[in-house]
Design an enzyme around this catalytic site. Structure first.
Site, PDB file in Angstrom:
ATOM      1  N   ASP A 116      -5.578 -12.818  37.748  1.00 52.59           N
ATOM      2  CA  ASP A 116      -4.928 -11.544  37.467  1.00 52.59           C
ATOM      3  C   ASP A 116      -4.374 -10.937  38.751  1.00 52.59           C
ATOM      4  O   ASP A 116      -5.133 -10.492  39.624  1.00 52.59           O
ATOM      5  CB  ASP A 116      -5.949 -10.608  36.816  1.00 52.59           C
ATOM      6  CG  ASP A 116      -5.330  -9.317  36.309  1.00 52.59           C
ATOM      7  OD1 ASP A 116      -4.174  -9.019  36.649  1.00 52.59           O
ATOM      8  OD2 ASP A 116      -6.033  -8.584  35.563  1.00 52.59           O
ATOM      9  N   ALA A 146       5.954 -10.451  34.326  1.00 52.63           N
ATOM     10  CA  ALA A 146       6.146  -9.955  32.968  1.00 52.63           C
ATOM     11  C   ALA A 146       4.792 -10.075  32.276  1.00 52.63           C
ATOM     12  O   ALA A 146       4.373 -11.180  31.932  1.00 52.63           O
ATOM     13  CB  ALA A 146       7.206 -10.763  32.232  1.00 52.63           C
ATOM     14  N   TYR A 242      16.820  -1.916  25.632  1.00 50.20           N
ATOM     15  CA  TYR A 242      16.375  -2.395  26.946  1.00 50.20           C
ATOM     16  C   TYR A 242      16.621  -1.334  28.021  1.00 50.20           C
ATOM     17  O   TYR A 242      15.701  -0.645  28.437  1.00 50.20           O
ATOM     18  CB  TYR A 242      17.047  -3.720  27.337  1.00 50.20           C
ATOM     19  CG  TYR A 242      16.316  -4.399  28.494  1.00 50.20           C
ATOM     20  CD1 TYR A 242      15.590  -5.562  28.287  1.00 50.20           C
ATOM     21  CD2 TYR A 242      16.321  -3.855  29.775  1.00 50.20           C
ATOM     22  CE1 TYR A 242      14.891  -6.167  29.328  1.00 50.20           C
ATOM     23  CE2 TYR A 242      15.627  -4.435  30.812  1.00 50.20           C
ATOM     24  CZ  TYR A 242      14.915  -5.586  30.591  1.00 50.20           C
ATOM     25  OH  TYR A 242      14.223  -6.163  31.621  1.00 50.20           O
ATOM     26  N   LYS A 251      11.882  -0.216  34.770  1.00 52.22           N
ATOM     27  CA  LYS A 251      12.738  -0.688  35.864  1.00 52.22           C
ATOM     28  C   LYS A 251      13.208   0.483  36.732  1.00 52.22           C
ATOM     29  O   LYS A 251      13.356   0.342  37.951  1.00 52.22           O
ATOM     30  CB  LYS A 251      13.943  -1.446  35.301  1.00 52.22           C
ATOM     31  CG  LYS A 251      13.576  -2.716  34.542  1.00 52.22           C
ATOM     32  CD  LYS A 251      12.751  -3.686  35.364  1.00 52.22           C
ATOM     33  CE  LYS A 251      12.475  -4.984  34.626  1.00 52.22           C
ATOM     34  NZ  LYS A 251      11.606  -5.901  35.392  1.00 52.22           N
TER      35      LYS A 251
END
Length: 403
Positions: A116, A146, A242, A251
């Protein structure tokens, strides 16, 4: 002497692969390496750390650094190993193994950490390795993650889960089911504020900041160090789900993180970069609502123009020409824009016009590039790879391999 042979079968659940062809993954690694080597050498990174380096853009970044610039590399990724004859692990597991084999043949260091990336323990493991066995410093950090969830590093009882949803509205449109080769109508409800916040925690730049700060405090960043995170804007026809959705919010947060990181590394003459990528076929992109329909139209137009790129083509061009080359394309916000080919006005106009013609009856015809989109998805998992036509693998052999 060969061992027990296990039959390889393609298994899907919607747009998620449930099987893998390890030998196909090996051949795909070889094909990507060959692509980079045929482009020749460039003067890029020498000691690179890729967070999320086992597949797609992260793997492509690692391959171009190693085989284009001769870099030693470290990858951090969370991949599932072989469980039994019916569950042969994830594609990323095999990508790590076969990349390492080829890198070491070329005399390069290729270290894989499987775990992780969000934990402090993983950051410490990587830092210790850099200090003890990797020359003491890195000159590039690629952040290409992702992930479905992230545990709050300050509160282990809190888990944030990312969501792929629009914001402030319900969006309806066609999507593709790769398992059934069908086009179907899908409606996605708008995200709650908690879902938006959770997605920012997982897919924004918080952990990127933590990585750079941790490595900086440990003194393992070289003078002139560069770090880069991949973003995506895309076409206005995809904005609702998106760019203006939960992923877009994440983002935006990552860009704010980039500015913070820049201040953090000014004193070592560092550079923090955001690169806006082209739409490509990845494990993540095929499950984004409605996005595959845009891709099968876009790919058709870009293939006809000769501008279509797979992840290795796209990232090799990014690093070779822009990050380390003399052909940077930078927008008014300081972001690198290798997505300019996708954003080309004529390309977008033709893509939008084509999307309006797509129906459940004609999406899987020569009208679109559905065949290319589906093949690229299959290749992620080692199927339909040029040079690998096996239908079984040596189970005894592959279970001896470690990343």
């Amino acid at each position: 002497m060969s061992g027990k042979m296990v039959k390889i079968n393609q298994k899907f659940m919607g747009n998620v692969a449930r099987s893998v062809n390890p030998y196909g993954c090996r051949q795909e690694i070889l094909n990507q390496i060959s692509y980079v080597e045929n482009k020749g050498h460039y003067d890029g990174a020498k000691k690179a750390l890729i967070i999320g380096g086992s597949s797609s853009y992260g793997l492509a970044s690692r391959i171009t650094q190693a085989f284009g610039s001769g870099a030693d590399t470290i990858s951090v990724a969370f991949e599932r190993p072989v469980k039994d004859e019916t569950m042969l692990g994830t594609a990323g597991w095999w990508n790590n193994i076969y990349f390492k084999q080829e890198a070491e043949k070329a005399g390069l260091i290729a270290k894989n950490f499987n775990g992780d990336c969000f934990t402090k323990d993983m950051k410490q493991q990587v830092t210790d390795y850099i200090k003890s066995e990797f020359g003491g410093k890195i000159d590039l950090l690629v952040y290409s993650v992702a992930a479905p969830k992230r545990t709050n590093p300050e509160n282990p009882n809190e888990v944030w889960r990312s969501q792929i949803k629009p914001v402030g509205k319900t969006v309806t449109g066609y999507n593709v089911n790769l398992e059934k080769n069908e086009l179907f109508e899908q409606s996605i409800e708008g995200a709650t504020q908690d879902e938006i916040d959770a997605t920012i925690h997982v897919m924004g730049g918080e952990d990127w900041e933590l990585w750079v700060q941790f490595l900086k405090d440990a003194g393992v960043l070289a003078d002139g160090f560069k770090t880069i995170l991949y973003s995506y804007i895309g076409s206005p026809v995809t904005y609702e789900f998106y760019h203006e959705g939960t992923l877009g919010k994440a983002k935006d947060a990552a860009e704010a993180s980039s500015h913070k990181i820049q201040k953090m590394i000014d004193d070592i003459h560092g550079k923090s970069l955001i690169s806006v990528s082209k739409a490509v076929t990845t494990k993540a992109s095929v499950v984004i609502p409605i996005f595959p329909v845009y891709c099968i139209a876009l790919y058709k137009v870009m293939l006809e123009k000769g501008t279509h790129e797979t992840p290795i083509m796209h990232k090799d061009r990014l690093f070779r020409d822009m990050v380390y080359g003399d052909k940077p394309e930078i927008d008014d916000r300081g972001r690198l824009r290798p997505d300019a080919w996708e954003q080309d006005a004529d390309t977008q106009a033709k893509t939008v016009a084509l999307m309006k013609q797509i129906t459940p009856e004609n999406f899987n015809t020569d009208l679109t590039a559905y065949d290319t989109f589906r093949k690229e998805f299959m290749q992620i998992n080692g199927f339909e790879v040029e040079g690998a036509d096996n239908d079984s693998v040596d189970y005894d052999e592959i279970t001896q391999l470690r990343p």
